[in-house]
Design an enzyme around this catalytic site. Structure first.
Site, PDB file in Angstrom:
ATOM      1  N   SER A 165       0.795  -1.227   0.000  1.00  0.00           N
ATOM      2  CA  SER A 165       0.000   0.000   0.000  1.00  0.00           C
ATOM      3  C   SER A 165       0.830   1.281   0.000  1.00  0.00           C
ATOM      4  O   SER A 165       0.343   2.320  -0.435  1.00  0.00           O
ATOM      5  CB  SER A 165      -0.947  -0.001   1.198  1.00  0.00           C
ATOM      6  OG  SER A 165      -0.239  -0.199   2.403  1.00  0.00           O
TER       7      SER A 165
ATOM      8  N   HIS B 253      -5.371  -3.169  -2.504  1.00  0.00           N
ATOM      9  CA  HIS B 253      -4.967  -2.301  -3.618  1.00  0.00           C
ATOM     10  C   HIS B 253      -4.861  -3.054  -4.939  1.00  0.00           C
ATOM     11  O   HIS B 253      -4.470  -2.480  -5.951  1.00  0.00           O
ATOM     12  CB  HIS B 253      -3.630  -1.630  -3.312  1.00  0.00           C
ATOM     13  CG  HIS B 253      -3.726  -0.598  -2.244  1.00  0.00           C
ATOM     14  ND1 HIS B 253      -4.165   0.690  -2.486  1.00  0.00           N
ATOM     15  CD2 HIS B 253      -3.477  -0.672  -0.911  1.00  0.00           C
ATOM     16  CE1 HIS B 253      -4.152   1.365  -1.346  1.00  0.00           C
ATOM     17  NE2 HIS B 253      -3.746   0.567  -0.378  1.00  0.00           N
TER      18      HIS B 253
ATOM     19  N   LYS C 105     -11.564   0.888  -2.011  1.00  0.00           N
ATOM     20  CA  LYS C 105     -10.556   1.536  -2.857  1.00  0.00           C
ATOM     21  C   LYS C 105     -11.055   1.607  -4.303  1.00  0.00           C
ATOM     22  O   LYS C 105     -11.884   2.459  -4.596  1.00  0.00           O
ATOM     23  CB  LYS C 105      -9.220   0.844  -2.653  1.00  0.00           C
ATOM     24  CG  LYS C 105      -8.693   1.268  -1.271  1.00  0.00           C
ATOM     25  CD  LYS C 105      -7.610   0.481  -0.676  1.00  0.00           C
ATOM     26  CE  LYS C 105      -7.287   1.100   0.689  1.00  0.00           C
ATOM     27  NZ  LYS C 105      -6.680   0.175   1.614  1.00  0.00           N
TER      28      LYS C 105
HETATM   29  C1  PLP Z   1      -6.656   0.122   3.069  1.00  0.00           C
HETATM   30  C2  PLP Z   1      -6.129  -1.207   3.423  1.00  0.00           C
HETATM   31  C3  PLP Z   1      -6.770  -2.011   4.375  1.00  0.00           C
HETATM   32  C4  PLP Z   1      -7.935  -1.493   5.184  1.00  0.00           C
HETATM   33  O1  PLP Z   1      -9.085  -1.406   4.429  1.00  0.00           O
HETATM   34  P1  PLP Z   1     -10.273  -0.421   4.912  1.00  0.00           P
HETATM   35  O2  PLP Z   1     -11.447  -0.888   4.140  1.00  0.00           O
HETATM   36  O3  PLP Z   1      -9.834   0.961   4.568  1.00  0.00           O
HETATM   37  O4  PLP Z   1     -10.415  -0.610   6.386  1.00  0.00           O
HETATM   38  C5  PLP Z   1      -6.281  -3.275   4.600  1.00  0.00           C
HETATM   39  N1  PLP Z   1      -5.190  -3.734   3.951  1.00  0.00           N
HETATM   40  C6  PLP Z   1      -4.527  -2.984   3.054  1.00  0.00           C
HETATM   41  C7  PLP Z   1      -3.330  -3.535   2.362  1.00  0.00           C
HETATM   42  C8  PLP Z   1      -4.965  -1.688   2.774  1.00  0.00           C
HETATM   43  O5  PLP Z   1      -4.303  -0.929   1.922  1.00  0.00           O
END
Ligand code: PLP
Length: 376
Positions: A174, A202, A233
Site C-alpha cells: 500500500s 490495492h 478503494k
Molecule cells: C486500506 C487497506 C486495508 C484497510 O481497508 P479499509 O477498508 O480501509 O479498512 C487493509 N489492507 C490494506 C493492504 C490496505 O491498503
C-alpha cells in the site's frame, strides 16, 4: 496529560492533522475554498461518485432503509449481503465469500480466527497495519520476513515446528506500490502445506483485470488460499470481503469477532459495492485508462530523475531522503495546487511523498504534477 508528548511529535515533524475536504472525493478537491489536484485518493477507477453506484445505493435505501440494527448473525444483513457474496465468489472463482465491515475489520477478525497456539504466521515486513494488528490479536506466534525476501521466508519456515503455517502478504503493497511475488509464495506454501493469505486491498479492481493477484499471475484459487479484498478503494464504495473455500468461510463466520460482535453494513453500502462490481466487470476501459495514466505519470516522474522506489502500480512513492524534505516537497506541491501528502514513520520506515494516480485524472492533471516536481 498528553500535551508534552504532542509537543515532542510536533518537534519531530511527526504530528498528524486531519484534511477534511469541502466537496465529494474527486480528482480535484477543495480545502478552505481553494481547489487542488488530488493525488491522495485510492478511488483508482473514479467510481466514488458514479451515477450507477449512487442510484444503486438510493434504490436499496428506499427498499431496505438505512440502519442495519444488528450483527449479521442476528438480523443485521439483508438478502443483498448474500447476493454480493455470491457475486464476489463468481468474480474470484472461489467457493464462498463473506462480507466484512472494512478491510481493517477483516484482517483483525480473520487472521485470529484462522490461527491458534499451534500456528505460526509468516508476515512480510511491509504488510499493512491491519495485518500487523490481526497478528497481534491472534494466539499464534508471528515471524516477520524481510520484504519479498523468499529465501528469508523459506529459512524461517524450515526452522519452524508449528502444526499450522500461514503466509500473509499484501498483494500490492500500500505504501510502495510494488507487487508481491505471489507465484513464488504459491509454490512455497504448496511445498510446506501452508495457508496463503492474500490482502488484495490495492489489487482488487487494479491488477489481473481487476480480479487481483491470482489472475495477474495466472494461478487458480486453491482451497488453501484465502483472499481478502476491499470495496473501499477501486470499488469506490465501503467494506471488505473474504473469499476462499466454504470450509474457511464457515469457520470464519463462526469465529471472527469483528464479524460476530459488530453491526452489519447498511444495505445501501452493499448495493453500491454490487453496482461497482458490475461496472468493473463490464467496463474494461476503466482499468485500461488507469494503467495508461499510471504509465504516463511514472515515466514523467522518472525522466526528471526522481526515484519511484520500485513502484509497479498506480501507487507511486517518490523518494525524498528525509522527513524534512518530504514535508517541504509536499508543502511546495500544495502551494502549486497539488495535494500529494507526506507519508512518515510510523506508517513507513522511510518518509516519502505517496502519489496515487487514478483513471479519473486528466492529461492536464498529470502534466501539472510532473511540471511542479520538475521545478521543486
Ligand atoms: C486500506 C487497506 C486495508 C484497510 O481497508 P479499509 O477498508 O480501509 O479498512 C487493509 N489492507 C490494506 C493492504 C490496505 O491498503
Amino acid at each position: 496529560m498528553y500535551a508534552g508528548q504532542l509537543k515532542i511529535l510536533e518537534e519531530q515533524n511527526l504530528l498528524r492533522r486531519l484534511n477534511d475536504r469541502e466537496c465529494s472525493q474527486e480528482p480535484r478537491i477543495m480545502f478552505e475554498g481553494k481547489e487542488y489536484v488530488n493525488f491522495s485518493s485510492n478511488d483508482y477507477l473514479g467510481l466514488a461518485n458514479h451515477p450507477f453506484i449512487i442510484d444503486g445505493a438510493k434504490k436499496a435505501m428506499d427498499k431496505y432503509g438505512f440502519g442495519p440494527g444488528a450483527s449479521r448473525l442476528l438480523s443485521g444483513g439483508s438478502i443483498l449481503h448474500k447476493h454480493l457474496e455470491d457475486r464476489i465468489s463468481q468474480f474470484k472463482g472461489t467457493e464462498s465469500s463473506l462480507v466484512f465491515n472494512s478491510g481493517y475489520a477483516a484482517n483483525t477478525g480473520v487472521i485470529p480466527a484462522l490461527s491458534d497456539e499451534d500456528t505460526t504466521l509468516f508476515s512480510d515486513e511491509f504488510n499493512h497495519a491491519s495485518i500487523i494488528d490481526g497478528c497481534r490479536l491472534s494466539a499464534a506466534e508471528t515471524l516477520v520476513y524481510r520484504h519479498k525476501d523468499l529465501e528469508h521466508l523459506k529459512a524461517l519456515m524450515e526452522r519452524d515446528g508449528s502444526k499450522k503455517k500461514i503466509v500473509i502478504t499484501d498483494t500490492v503493497f500500500s505504501m510502495d506500490g510494488d507487487i508481491a511475488p505471489v507465484n513464488k509464495l504459491y509454490d512455497i506454501c504448496k511445498k510446506f502445506g501452508a495457508l496463503l493469505y492474500l490482502d488484495e486491498a490495492h489489487a482488487t479492481g487494479v491488477i489481473g483485470n481487476g480480479k487481483g493477484a491470482l489472475a495477474h499471475f495466472d494461478l487458480n484459487p486453491e482451497p488453501w488460499i484465502v483472499q481478502m479484498g476491499t470495496f473501499s478503494k477501486a470499488f469506490g464504495s465501503y467494506g471488505a470481503f473474504l473469499s476462499g473455500s466454504s470450509e474457511v468461510v464457515q469457520w470464519t463466520l463462526n469465529n471472527a469477532r469483528s464479524l460476530v460482535f459488530s453491526t452489519a453494513l447498511p444495505s445501501c453500502v452493499i448495493a453500491a459495492s454490487m453496482a461497482a462490481l458490475e461496472l468493473i466487470d463490464n467496463t474494461p476501459e476503466l482499468i485500461e485508462k488507469l494503467w495508461m495514466n499510471r504509465e504516463k505519470l511514472a515515466a514523467g516522474i522518472e525522466i526528471i530523475g526522481y526515484d519511484i522506489m520500485g513502484s509497479e502500480t498506480p501507487i507511486i512513492p517518490v523518494r525524498t531522503g528525509s522527513i524534512e524534505n518530504t514535508l517541504r516537497l509536499s508543502a511546495y506541491l500544495f502551494e502549486k495546487g497539488i495535494f500529494a501528502p507526506a507519508i512518515r514513520p510510523p506508517t513507513v520506515k522511510e518518509a516519502r511523498i505517496r502519489i496515487n494516480v487514478t483513471a479519473a485524472h486528466t492529461d492536464e492533471d498529470i502534466e501539472r504534477l510532473i511540471e511542479a516536481l520538475k521545478r521543486a
